[in-house]
Each structure stands twice: as structure tokens, then as C-alpha cells.
Design an enzyme around this catalytic site. Structure first.
Site, PDB file in Angstrom:
ATOM      1  N   HIS A   1      36.093  34.191  54.125  1.00  0.00           N
ATOM      2  CA  HIS A   1      37.039  33.353  55.151  1.00  0.00           C
ATOM      3  C   HIS A   1      37.937  32.340  54.630  1.00  0.00           C
ATOM      4  O   HIS A   1      39.179  32.296  54.605  1.00  0.00           O
ATOM      5  CB  HIS A   1      36.417  33.140  56.444  1.00  0.00           C
ATOM      6  CG  HIS A   1      37.398  32.665  57.579  1.00  0.00           C
ATOM      7  ND1 HIS A   1      37.731  31.277  57.640  1.00  0.00           N
ATOM      8  CD2 HIS A   1      37.799  33.458  58.601  1.00  0.00           C
ATOM      9  CE1 HIS A   1      38.788  31.226  58.602  1.00  0.00           C
ATOM     10  NE2 HIS A   1      38.771  32.610  59.306  1.00  0.00           N
TER      11      HIS A   1
ATOM     12  N   SER B   1      43.309  32.831  62.794  1.00  0.00           N
ATOM     13  CA  SER B   1      42.801  32.220  61.412  1.00  0.00           C
ATOM     14  C   SER B   1      43.501  32.351  60.712  1.00  0.00           C
ATOM     15  O   SER B   1      43.891  31.644  59.482  1.00  0.00           O
ATOM     16  CB  SER B   1      41.421  32.652  61.190  1.00  0.00           C
ATOM     17  OG  SER B   1      40.344  32.139  61.726  1.00  0.00           O
TER      18      SER B   1
ATOM     19  N   ASN C   1      41.534  33.925  69.596  1.00  0.00           N
ATOM     20  CA  ASN C   1      41.776  35.082  69.777  1.00  0.00           C
ATOM     21  C   ASN C   1      41.475  35.857  71.308  1.00  0.00           C
ATOM     22  O   ASN C   1      40.891  37.072  71.176  1.00  0.00           O
ATOM     23  CB  ASN C   1      40.964  36.009  68.610  1.00  0.00           C
ATOM     24  CG  ASN C   1      41.212  35.309  67.291  1.00  0.00           C
ATOM     25  OD1 ASN C   1      42.429  34.980  66.955  1.00  0.00           O
ATOM     26  ND2 ASN C   1      40.202  35.291  66.430  1.00  0.00           N
TER      27      ASN C   1
ATOM     28  N   ASP D   1      36.550  24.846  56.082  1.00  0.00           N
ATOM     29  CA  ASP D   1      36.335  26.425  56.367  1.00  0.00           C
ATOM     30  C   ASP D   1      34.997  26.782  55.606  1.00  0.00           C
ATOM     31  O   ASP D   1      34.160  25.862  55.614  1.00  0.00           O
ATOM     32  CB  ASP D   1      37.387  27.048  55.564  1.00  0.00           C
ATOM     33  CG  ASP D   1      37.736  28.495  56.465  1.00  0.00           C
ATOM     34  OD1 ASP D   1      36.779  29.502  56.482  1.00  0.00           O
ATOM     35  OD2 ASP D   1      38.779  28.489  57.172  1.00  0.00           O
TER      36      ASP D   1
END
Length: 620
Positions: A260, A415, A351, A226
Site C-alpha cells: 500500500h 487511499s 470508503n 503508510d
């Protein structure tokens, strides 16, 4: 920007002419590479070209030289496609550079192949117009990732290569809500709260019920790929946080300028204390490989990072990221992790919502757990990607977790769903460290809370992951590390299937005619590179039976590239159409590549006013 000098262009034509369509996978007949008029083609033939108006002239085209797309594999993504992940000034990137993955010849030892490519890069560096750089040695799949420019392509003659597709975090950027943060003496930099309200997702997946049995993930390591990690966050146990500091990823690992990665890590393993939040597996070890800086990454970066997870001894790899354009090297890499190294990989499904069953990788590979998103009421999130590759669902709407300012934030996206499943997998692996990835996957899919259509469907997959049910399943079929409670087969599975799964993604448990879950799905991959006049171009994919668009794209930038993968019901009829309002097609090294079910069906840009190509058995 990608214009070539006459000498370089001539060299490119000479170098690639003998290689045309030889290295792109399944080839198509010679005749199918020629654009024909409408009366000359069958519905499943080459692109049907729209003819120009009689007597039309095109002054603009006279002044531009037409160049062909490279024919040894698809064009790679230029680096300028890497979108900023956050606001503010950051590193700059050379817009002329692109990335490819080069396959080493089957009759050449990998070390020799790597040496040859490194020598090629060194020799190319002597010439100002060339800038080849070896980025990653992908020895596990006998490949090498290169950075180069369009003028370097002739130097790859004799090698099979393909594009290195982009991967990005899969969260809804506009959904991020960062809480006010107050430095406080008693909280040591924590938000001022005297209790630890568990995020709704932790209870929804029933993790606390597993903790009540004494299992909190202490014997498992999750590797998080990430944006990095605020390792000093007070709600994370620093003794369990380590990371990668080598040259194959972004460093330092314990910094997160985006947030994130810290959020994802908190969902997996935030400490069970008296403040903040708590993770699904609060005692699991975390190994962070920082793959993102301010831009997206490439598939080869992901493979190199995943290999760092393997070397570190990770049990689970958590990837809240993805992108279009699957490739055999990335697929083979994750298959080796699954089958040879005993590592379960988990990824966000995407998404795109119900938009044409779009497919994101690495989630769409068979050996990677694809995770969709639900809300606190267990309803499917409107953004959650729907396709037959979805395996499980988990909380992904308004998920609260740790943030890079030392406080907390709430975010939505697949996510956020992905780390819930990674955490559940960690609980199972910690209970029995001998579990295989297939056994962990079987336990989660067999016990998931069924939602939507009966059985596996394209929205929820097998259902919402249930930590307690999966844990009890392992206890009853395999048992703990000594196997004393196991009641399954010798390999630990319930039915003795080779891979421990449910026997295939196409078994839905219903009549097979659910509108939401086609009996099968075939990938249509559309790759487009724009020229200097992108405003002329509109292209789309349409269901011919209903007349509705699956997607329609325009508004591109100059020289932009785009790739759209749609998973289509092969029993229907689908039409890809491209229109050029000026009537000169895509110029220069621009063009389109259409690949259906792994077979390249069209490549080029000389379609003038536009054209179409139909796909699917329903067109016959």
C-alpha cells in the site's frame, strides 16, 4: 477475557466512583444517568428501556458479576481489535492490552507528568496483574499514550484520559490486482515495457500541464505515513527517498510487506522516465514514516509519526488512512502542524459510501484536507464517503502505481485519491516555498472542477482537484518565491480571510436545501463493548421520518469493541436502538456510550431487553 478478580474490581469501583462523568467532556445531569421506564422520560432524555416480560427469569445472569464501564473517559480500544492488514503469520498481540491517551494536569509541567507516568509504569510492573507501558510522549498536546490492561485503570485516578482510536489504510482490499512481474536485464527489475503510459489520474488532475511550465515538485517534501516503501523500486528515484528510523514508528522504513505504501508513493512521485508509471510530482522528495506493520495503528501512533514528519522538514503529510473516533488531542496536534509549522496534512475521506454520512479521522478535522474518490469518467466512486467534511475529490478507482514486488498494481479506494491531492499540493509548494497551508488549500478548493451540486457538496467537496488551475491561481494571486506575480492580499489570499479558505464548509453556492448537503451536520458517536454473549445484541440507527436504517450492526465477537460515528442533520429525528434477545443487557465491563454533538447522553449496559434514544430537533 476482561473479567476482574474481586479485589481488583472492588478497587476499580472505589477508584472510579468519585470520578464518574467528571472527565468525559460535557457532563449530563445526575438524573440522566439513571435508566427510567418509558413513561418517565422525554424524547431527548436518557435511554428509554424496554421492560422485561412479566415473570421472566434469567438463569445466566445469576452466575455473572456485573461490573461498570470505567467512568474516567471512554474505554480504549483493546489491541485485539487491530485487524490484520495482510495474510500470513506475523507478530502476535496480547488481547488483554488496550491503549489510552492520558492528559497531563493543566497545573503540572509536562516533563513532571511524563516522569510520574513512567514511574507509575515502573511500579505497576512489580505486580503480575499490571502491565503499564509508556508508548509515546505527545508533548505537543501535553499528553502521553499508554498501553495497559483493565486491571491497571484504578492506577490512573486523578488523570483525565480517553480512548486511543484505531486508524487503518483506506483501500478496497478486494480491488488489488497485481500485474505479472518479470525480472529483466534491460529493465533492471522493471515490468517489461518500453514506454511510460501515465496512469489516467495524472492526466485527469492535469499535472503534465504544470510540468510543461517547468514545475515538477523538486522543491517540496511529502511525508508519507503508510506501510513503508520498497525504496529500491526502479520507478522511484532513490536519491529522493528517505525515511524515519527512530523508535516512534515501525522500522525499517524502506521495507513494505503490504504494498500500500509503495503504491501511494508512486502516485505522488514515481519518476518521469521511459517505463512504468509517473507520479503527480515526479521530482518531489519523499520522507517515509512506516506506521503500519501487519496490524492497524492507534491515533497516538499517527501523531508520533506526524511529528517525525515535522522534524524532518516535511511540507505536506499524506495519509491514506483513517478511522472513527476523533479526539481533541489528535485535532489539536494537526492544528499545530497547520498553524504553527506550516505543514499541510492530506487524508483519505473513507470508503463507507453513502452509509449514514460516516466520518473518518484525521480527514474530518478542519485543518486536514479530506479527499474523496472519482473514477476515470469523473463520476463519484460508489464507495467514496459522503459528508460535509469532504474538501476535494481525486482519482481513486482502478489506480495503477508501483508495487512492493518491484512491479505494478491497480487498486481502488480513497487511499488512492489522497496522494493525487498530496502531489498537487507539492507542485504548488515547490513553485513557491513560502506558501502557507491556507494558501495551498485555498488555491486547490477555489479552482477545483465543480461536480455534483453547484458549489461545495458532501460528495465531491469543492470538486475534482485541478493542478493547472491551482497553479495558475497561485501565479496570479501570490506569484513565485519572490511574489513578483502576486495580485492577492498581503497574506497571499484572495479575500484576506484569516485562514485563506472559502469562509466555511457550509457555503455551498446553492439554495442551501440540496438533499445531498444538509445545512449542518452533528456527530453521533456510538461506542459499544460486547460481553461474552455477543450474539444477543443488535443495535441500529434509524431515520424516524423515513423509517430507513442508517446502519444496523450485529454478528459481533466476544468482548469485541466497536465505534461508529455518524454525521446527522440536526433538523431531523434519529433513533438509536439496542436490542438484547436474551434480556440481560451487556454484562461485566461491557456497555454502550452515546455522545451527541460532544455531549455524553448515555453510558452503561443495564438496559435488560434493550432501549432507544432519540436525537435531533425533529423529535420535538
Amino acid at each position: 477475557m476482561f473479567r476482574l478478580s474481586t479485589a481488583i474490581f472492588t478497587a476499580l469501583l472505589i477508584a472510579t466512583s468519585s470520578l464518574a462523568f467528571a472527565h468525559t467532556g460535557a457532563s449530563i445531569p445526575e438524573d440522566d444517568r439513571i435508566l427510567k421506564t418509558e413513561e418517565d422520560v422525554s424524547p431527548l432524555g436518557p435511554l428509554t428501556e424496554y421492560t422485561d416480560d412479566e415473570g421472566q427469569t434469567n438463569d445466566r445472569k445469576r452466575h455473572l458479576r456485573r461490573e461498570s464501564l470505567p467512568t474516567n473517559g471512554r474505554h480504549s480500544q483493546p489491541r485485539h481489535l487491530l485487524r490484520h492488514l495482510e495474510e500470513g503469520d506475523g507478530e502476535t498481540i496480547d488481547e488483554d492490552l488496550m491503549r489510552v491517551i492520558v492528559k497531563c494536569p493543566t497545573n503540572m509541567p509536562h516533563e513532571q507528568c511524563l516522569d510520574d507516568l513512567q514511574q507509575l509504569a515502573a511500579e505497576a510492573g512489580i505486580h503480575a496483574q499490571n502491565s503499564i507501558e509508556v508508548i509515546h510522549d505527545l508533548g505537543r498536546v501535553d499528553a502521553v499514550a499508554l498501553s495497559l490492561t483493565i486491571s491497571d485503570i484504578p492506577l490512573l485516578e486523578g488523570y483525565d484520559y480517553h480512548e486511543d482510536p484505531v486508524r487503518e489504510p483506506l483501500y478496497i482490499k478486494d480491488s488489488v490486482v497485481v500485474e505479472d512481474f518479470v525480472e529483466d536485464a534491460h529493465a533492471h527489475g522493471r515490468n517489461m515495457q518500453s514506454s511510460q503510459p501515465a496512469p489516467y489520474g495524472i492526466n485527469l488532475v492535469k499535472a503534465p500541464s504544470v510540468w510543461d511550465d517547468g514545475e515538477k515538485g523538486a522543491n517540496a517534501m511529502v511525508c508519507v505515513l503508510d506501510t513503508g516503501l520498497r525504496a529500491t523500486h526502479a520507478d522511484l528515484d532513490t536519491s529522493k527517498m528517505t525515511g524515519y528510523s527512530g523508535s516512534e514508528a515501525v522500522t525499517p522504513w524502506d521495507t513494505d510487506s503490504n504494498g500500500h505504501g509503495t503504491h501511494v508513493t508512486g502516485t505522488i512521485a514515481a519518476s518521469d522516465n521511459t517505463f512504468g508509471v509517473v507520479g503527480v510530482a515526479p521530482e518531489a522528495s519523499i520522507y517515509t514514516v512506516r506506521v503500519f506493520n501487519r496490524f492497524g495503528i492507534f491515533s497516538s501512533d499517527l501523531m508520533a509519526a506526524a511529528d517525525a514528519c515535522r522534524v524532518a522538514g516535511a511540507d505536506i503529510i499524506s495519509m491514506s488512512l483513517g478511522g472513527g473516533g476523533g479526539n481533541a488531542d489528535e485535532r489539536d496536534f494537526f492544528e499545530k502542524l497547520y498553524n504553527e509549522d506550516g505543514i499541510l496534512s492530506v487524508a483519505a475521506s473513507g470508503n463507507s459510501g453513502a452509509n449514514g454520512n460516516q466520518v473518518n479521522y484525521p480527514a474530518a478535522y478542519d485543518v486536514v484536507v479530506s479527499v474523496g474518490a472519482v473514477d476515470s469518467s469523473k463520476n463519484l466512486a460508489n464507495f467514496s464517503t459522503r459528508n460535509s467534511r469532504v474538501d476535494l475529490s481525486a482519482p481513486g478507482v482502478n489506480v495503477r502505481s508501483a508495487w512492493n514486488n518491484g512491479g505494478y498494481s491497480t487498486i481502488s479506494g480513497t487511499s488512492m485519491a489522497c496522494p493525487h491531492v498530496s502531489g498537487v499540493a507539492a507542485l504548488l509548494k515547490s513553485y513557491n516555498q513560502n506558501l502557507t497551508p491556507a494558501q495551498i488549500l485555498e488555491a486547490m478548493t477555489a479552482t477545483a472542477e465543480d461536480r455534483g451540486a453547484t458549489g461545495k457538496d458532501s460528495s465531491y467537496g469543492h470538486g475534482i482537484v485541478d493542478a493547472l488551475a491551482a497553479y495558475e491561481y497561485i501565479k496570479s494571486t501570490v506569484g513565485g518565491n519572490d511574489g513578483s506575480s502576486g495580485g492577492g492580499t498581503e497574506d497571499g489570499t484572495e479575500d484576506g480571510t484569516e485562514d485563506g479558505t472559502d469562509g466555511g464548509d457550509d457555503t455551498d453556492g446553492d439554495d442551501g436545501n440540496d438533499e445531498d448537503e444538509p445545512p449542518s451536520c452533528v456527530d453521533l458517536d456510538v461506542f459499544i463493548r460486547l460481553d461474552r454473549y455477543p450474539g444477543d445484541i443488535t443495535h441500529s440507527l434509524r431515520n424516524r421520518e423515513t423509517g430507513t436504517d442508517v446502519w444496523r450492526n450485529d454478528g459481533y465477537s466476544r468482548f469485541e469493541t466497536d465505534e461508529i460515528t455518524s454525521c446527522l442533520d440536526p433538523s431531523l429525528c434519529w433513533r438509536y436502538e439496542i436490542i438484547d434477545s436474551f434480556g440481560d443487557g451487556l454484562l461485566g465491563n461491557a456497555g454502550i456510550i452515546l455522545t451527541y454533538d460532544g455531549v455524553e447522553r448515555y453510558r452503561g449496559g443495564g438496559f435488560r431487553r434493550g432501549g432507544y434514544l432519540d436525537f435531533g430537533d425533529g423529535c420535538n
